[in-house]
Design a protein around this motif. Structure first.
Motif, PDB file in Angstrom:
ATOM      1  N   ALA A   1      -2.300  14.475  -7.383  1.00  0.00           N
ATOM      2  CA  ALA A   1      -1.087  13.675  -7.175  1.00  0.00           C
ATOM      3  C   ALA A   1      -1.132  12.974  -5.821  1.00  0.00           C
ATOM      4  N   ALA A   2      -1.585  13.676  -4.803  1.00  0.00           N
ATOM      5  CA  ALA A   2      -1.706  13.064  -3.478  1.00  0.00           C
ATOM      6  C   ALA A   2      -2.751  11.952  -3.493  1.00  0.00           C
ATOM      7  N   ASN A   3      -3.846  12.175  -4.199  1.00  0.00           N
ATOM      8  CA  ASN A   3      -4.884  11.142  -4.298  1.00  0.00           C
ATOM      9  C   ASN A   3      -4.354   9.891  -4.995  1.00  0.00           C
ATOM     10  N   ARG A   4      -3.627  10.088  -6.096  1.00  0.00           N
ATOM     11  CA  ARG A   4      -3.059   8.942  -6.818  1.00  0.00           C
ATOM     12  C   ARG A   4      -2.048   8.203  -5.951  1.00  0.00           C
ATOM     13  N   ALA A   5      -1.220   8.942  -5.237  1.00  0.00           N
ATOM     14  CA  ALA A   5      -0.225   8.320  -4.362  1.00  0.00           C
ATOM     15  C   ALA A   5      -0.900   7.540  -3.246  1.00  0.00           C
ATOM     16  N   ARG A   6      -2.003   8.076  -2.712  1.00  0.00           N
ATOM     17  CA  ARG A   6      -2.744   7.362  -1.664  1.00  0.00           C
ATOM     18  C   ARG A   6      -3.314   6.062  -2.208  1.00  0.00           C
ATOM     19  N   GLU A   7      -3.923   6.132  -3.374  1.00  0.00           N
ATOM     20  CA  GLU A   7      -4.492   4.928  -3.982  1.00  0.00           C
ATOM     21  C   GLU A   7      -3.424   3.868  -4.205  1.00  0.00           C
TER      22      GLU A   7
END
Length: 70
Positions: free
Chosen positions: A10-16
């Protein structure tokens, strides 16, 4: 650890999502919130299992990468 992997994803998707649109506090807030939740969960997991927090984070990132979403 599965819950932590989902938080990492979820953090990776939000960063992207945030970095696709340039900087604005509104665009980056979901990433910052996700990263904060992830950090708190890693810290709690490490404390509950008696592990080093850094080691938990490194293992988490490795597993998230291996699953193809890291």
């Amino acid at each position: 650890m599965d819950e932590l992997i989902e938080l990492q994803r979820a953090a990776n998707r939000a960063r992207e999502e945030a970095t696709e649109h340039g900087y604005s506090s509104e665009a980056w807030r979901p990433w910052l919130d996700a990263a904060e939740a992830l950090t708190a969960a890693i810290t709690a997991h490490a404390a509950a299992t008696g592990q080093n927090r850094h080691d938990v984070e490194v293992e988490l990132k490795r597993r998230a990468r291996e699953s193809g979403e890291g």
